[in-house]
Design a protein around this motif. Sequence first.
Motif, PDB file in Angstrom:
ATOM      1  N   PRO A  22       3.697  -4.343  -6.942  1.00 33.03           N
ATOM      2  CA  PRO A  22       4.391  -4.301  -5.653  1.00 33.03           C
ATOM      3  C   PRO A  22       5.306  -5.512  -5.453  1.00 33.03           C
ATOM      4  O   PRO A  22       5.324  -6.431  -6.281  1.00 33.03           O
ATOM      5  CB  PRO A  22       3.241  -4.304  -4.641  1.00 33.03           C
ATOM      6  N   SER A  25       4.910  -9.734  -6.142  1.00 32.30           N
ATOM      7  CA  SER A  25       3.595  -9.967  -6.759  1.00 32.30           C
ATOM      8  C   SER A  25       3.698 -10.978  -7.903  1.00 32.30           C
ATOM      9  O   SER A  25       2.683 -11.455  -8.410  1.00 32.30           O
ATOM     10  CB  SER A  25       3.013  -8.645  -7.273  1.00 32.30           C
ATOM     11  N   ARG A 133       8.481  -0.744 -11.021  1.00 42.24           N
ATOM     12  CA  ARG A 133       7.398  -0.023 -10.344  1.00 42.24           C
ATOM     13  C   ARG A 133       6.821   1.086 -11.235  1.00 42.24           C
ATOM     14  O   ARG A 133       5.673   1.481 -11.068  1.00 42.24           O
ATOM     15  CB  ARG A 133       7.906   0.651  -9.052  1.00 42.24           C
ATOM     16  N   THR A 150      -0.536  -7.656  -9.132  1.00 46.05           N
ATOM     17  CA  THR A 150      -0.609  -7.414  -7.695  1.00 46.05           C
ATOM     18  C   THR A 150      -1.148  -8.653  -6.973  1.00 46.05           C
ATOM     19  O   THR A 150      -1.518  -9.648  -7.616  1.00 46.05           O
ATOM     20  CB  THR A 150      -1.458  -6.149  -7.402  1.00 46.05           C
ATOM     21  N   VAL A 153      -1.054  -8.465   0.483  1.00 42.96           N
ATOM     22  CA  VAL A 153       0.268  -8.385   1.099  1.00 42.96           C
ATOM     23  C   VAL A 153       0.620  -9.703   1.811  1.00 42.96           C
ATOM     24  O   VAL A 153       1.777 -10.126   1.821  1.00 42.96           O
ATOM     25  CB  VAL A 153       0.359  -7.139   2.027  1.00 42.96           C
ATOM     26  N   LYS A 181       5.192  -4.484   3.844  1.00 46.18           N
ATOM     27  CA  LYS A 181       4.306  -3.359   4.193  1.00 46.18           C
ATOM     28  C   LYS A 181       5.064  -2.039   4.136  1.00 46.18           C
ATOM     29  O   LYS A 181       4.555  -1.049   3.608  1.00 46.18           O
ATOM     30  CB  LYS A 181       3.714  -3.565   5.593  1.00 46.18           C
ATOM     31  N   ASP A 184       5.825  -1.239   0.476  1.00 45.36           N
ATOM     32  CA  ASP A 184       4.587  -0.821  -0.217  1.00 45.36           C
ATOM     33  C   ASP A 184       4.309   0.647   0.084  1.00 45.36           C
ATOM     34  O   ASP A 184       4.000   1.436  -0.822  1.00 45.36           O
ATOM     35  CB  ASP A 184       3.379  -1.637   0.276  1.00 45.36           C
ATOM     36  N   SER A 188       4.715   3.595  -2.680  1.00 46.81           N
ATOM     37  CA  SER A 188       3.477   4.220  -3.177  1.00 46.81           C
ATOM     38  C   SER A 188       3.410   5.702  -2.826  1.00 46.81           C
ATOM     39  O   SER A 188       2.732   6.468  -3.504  1.00 46.81           O
ATOM     40  CB  SER A 188       2.239   3.566  -2.575  1.00 46.81           C
TER      41      SER A 188
END
Length: 232
Positions: A22, A25, A133, A150, A153, A181, A184, A188
């Motif tokens: 993410p 990271s 990703r 990772t 957050v 956020k 992410d 995802s």
Amino acid sequence: MTQPLSNQSAPAKAVVVAIDGPAASGKGTLSQRIAGAFGFAHLDTGVLYRAVGVSVLRAGGDPADNAAAARAAYELHPEHPILQEVALRTDEAAQAASKVAAVPEVRAALLDFQRRFAAHPPGGAPGAVLDGRDIGTVVCPDAQAKLFVTASVEVRAERRLRELQRRGIPAISSDVLEDMKSRDARDSQRAVAPLRPAADAFVLDTSALDADQVFSMAVAHIGSKTGLKPTA
Ligand SMILES: Nc1ncnc2c1ncn2[C@@H]1O[C@H](COP(=O)(O)OP(=O)(O)O)[C@@H](O)[C@H]1O
Ligand SMILES: Nc1ccn([C@@H]2O[C@H](COP(=O)(O)OP(=O)(O)O)[C@@H](O)[C@H]2O)c(=O)n1
């Protein structure tokens, strides 16, 4: 007995290291160090999506508009000057990137370039490190070593805030956390190439690790998968 046509052996296949994870990271930091240590070429694939997102914004378009995003992706080429711009580092660029990244035509347009880079690393390098990703899951599913980096957050937002401040890019702490956020979630949950570790990836939570510790663990993993040791 059949004679070999030539005693020249085929060029060795490039080693590919896939590093996914993410936002903020530590993928880029780790990838650059791995590339330097093994003499590999490095491709930050996020830059490609950021460039497409910024191109759409500059043309007055909406990054979530599939047709506008696909057009910008087809116009991007490896020597395009936008790829060098500091403007790609802003939160606005990151948000636009994660919107265009959900468009299947955009991902398809960028796939060839990434795969060519992996198969034929620039400068005749013996290997390539790609970070993004979906490198281990979609772009290079046969990569010899895969790492999924990772961190929590909050840790990632703090790291990104400090990085933006260092670069002289104005940023507000709460906005950076919100950006992490929302990206992410979008990265995802998208239907194509969602952010997730490949089944055979080594997952590395760096929340409590500094960059040197992460590097050592990654070198050990790559060594165990490829038999290679750092050359620098
Ligand atoms: N293990 C780590 N510990 C602390 N800071 C880190 C670590 N790895 C990277 N950083 C810093 O965090 C920020 C984001 O790292 P970066 O490598 O750009 O992440 P990504 O490529 O995943 O977005 C950078 O300022 C970098 O120097
Ligand atoms: N291989 C990749 C790389 C990036 N991206 C998208 O591009 C955005 C920006 O990626 P990045 O790697 O530059 O972002 P950071 O991790 O540096 O914040 C991500 O939020 C993803 O939506 C992607 O979908 N696939």
